[in-house]
Design a protein around this motif. Sequence first.
Motif, short mmCIF file in Angstrom:
data_model
loop_
_atom_site.label_atom_id
_atom_site.label_comp_id
_atom_site.label_asym_id
_atom_site.label_seq_id
_atom_site.Cartn_x
_atom_site.Cartn_y
_atom_site.Cartn_z
N ASP A 129 0.58 -0.96 -0.48
CA ASP A 129 0.37 0.04 0.02
C ASP A 129 0.52 0.83 -0.35
OD1 ASP A 129 -1.96 -1.62 0.03
OD2 ASP A 129 -2.30 -1.74 2.11
N ARG A 130 -0.06 2.13 -0.32
CA ARG A 130 1.24 3.69 -0.66
C ARG A 130 0.57 4.20 0.82
NH1 ARG A 130 2.50 8.13 -3.52
NH2 ARG A 130 1.97 7.54 -5.72
N SER A 172 7.18 9.47 -2.07
CA SER A 172 6.00 9.23 -2.55
C SER A 172 6.17 9.12 -4.07
CB SER A 172 5.62 10.75 -2.37
OG SER A 172 4.79 11.23 -1.43
N TYR A 175 7.30 5.75 -4.52
CA TYR A 175 6.54 4.85 -4.92
C TYR A 175 5.71 5.25 -5.81
CZ TYR A 175 1.77 1.65 -4.15
OH TYR A 175 1.13 0.98 -3.51
N ASP A 176 5.58 6.45 -6.92
CA ASP A 176 5.41 6.26 -7.73
C ASP A 176 6.00 5.68 -8.85
OD1 ASP A 176 3.29 8.58 -7.23
OD2 ASP A 176 4.95 10.09 -7.58
N GLU A 179 5.07 2.13 -8.42
CA GLU A 179 3.91 1.23 -9.48
C GLU A 179 4.23 1.74 -10.84
OE1 GLU A 179 -0.38 3.22 -7.65
OE2 GLU A 179 0.80 4.86 -7.56
N LEU A 198 11.63 1.07 -3.03
CA LEU A 198 10.25 1.64 -1.77
C LEU A 198 11.43 2.06 -0.91
CD1 LEU A 198 7.11 -1.38 -2.08
CD2 LEU A 198 7.83 1.57 -2.44
N THR A 202 8.68 2.37 4.19
CA THR A 202 7.55 1.67 3.82
C THR A 202 6.30 0.58 4.97
OG1 THR A 202 7.60 1.83 1.60
CG2 THR A 202 5.65 0.60 1.81
#
Length: 303
Positions: A129-130, A172, A175-176, A179, A198, A202
């Motif tokens: 999860d973010r 952030s 995580y971007d 994804e 990550l 996290t």
Amino acid sequence: MALTSEQRAEIEAQRSEPQLTSRPTVAAMENLLFTPFEVLDHGFLRVVDYMGDDGAVVQAARVSYGRGTKKVSEDAGLIRYLMRHRHSTPFEMCEIKFHVKLPVFVARQWIRHRMASVNEYSARYSILDREFYLPALDQVAAQSSSNRQGRSEALDPETAHQVLEILRRDASQCYDDYESLLNPEGTGLARELARMNLTLNTYTQWYWKIDLHNLMHFLALRADPHAQYEIRVYAEKMIEILKAWVPATATAFEEYRLGAFTLSAGMLKVVRRRLAGETVTQENSGLTKREWSEMTAVLDGAS
């Protein structure tokens, strides 16, 4: 606190369907079973299952068939004796299983306690999860000058805000990219490889099962004031659960472990010399400066 809808449904289902059992149970534990307790900004801790109680410790120590054959005060006295003299095996008769959500860097500290069974959320199989841990403003502190693995005073608010912004921005961005790497219309990178990008703040999750003896060893180290704050808050919540589960054991644990200090043979000699009226200094004590400092901090309240 970020519980998924599936986890919430699972918790509600578990709490709404009590099971009949012939084994000993603890009313206070039954009341908190499955309930998540918030820890840090997105973490939680909950009891999934437990086995045994104070009576199980006493029964194992006496190797008896029956329960309630002694007075409660006698049982508590036996537990205190076991704790005082470090007779650990009776405490191994009790077990507890936790579901924990925690930052990865806390998990890496936690996993060093090897006397437990652990099953962690798989980032090879599922997508994380973010969610990132960002410390509270008063926890953004400078490096300690006397402790290589600790922090000292909190940074000034302006600097602390700058630090938090860097942590937020980096987590952030990573995580971007995570994804993006996973996107099948892009690189379509395998999950087991994409997770490398990550940051350590996290959040991950695991089930952690441990016996009572090793749980108390974990708590003695991680609830200590010198332990890192982010793992200490989990340990402090576990101590609350310990008091609900095995109150007599928890009382003895606080008396003989958490609130106690062990004197080395050299320290004991110093205490005896002082009681005899002798003036003892660090130089003539036979102790190192660190040992002397630790002893005097306890005996004299020195800083």
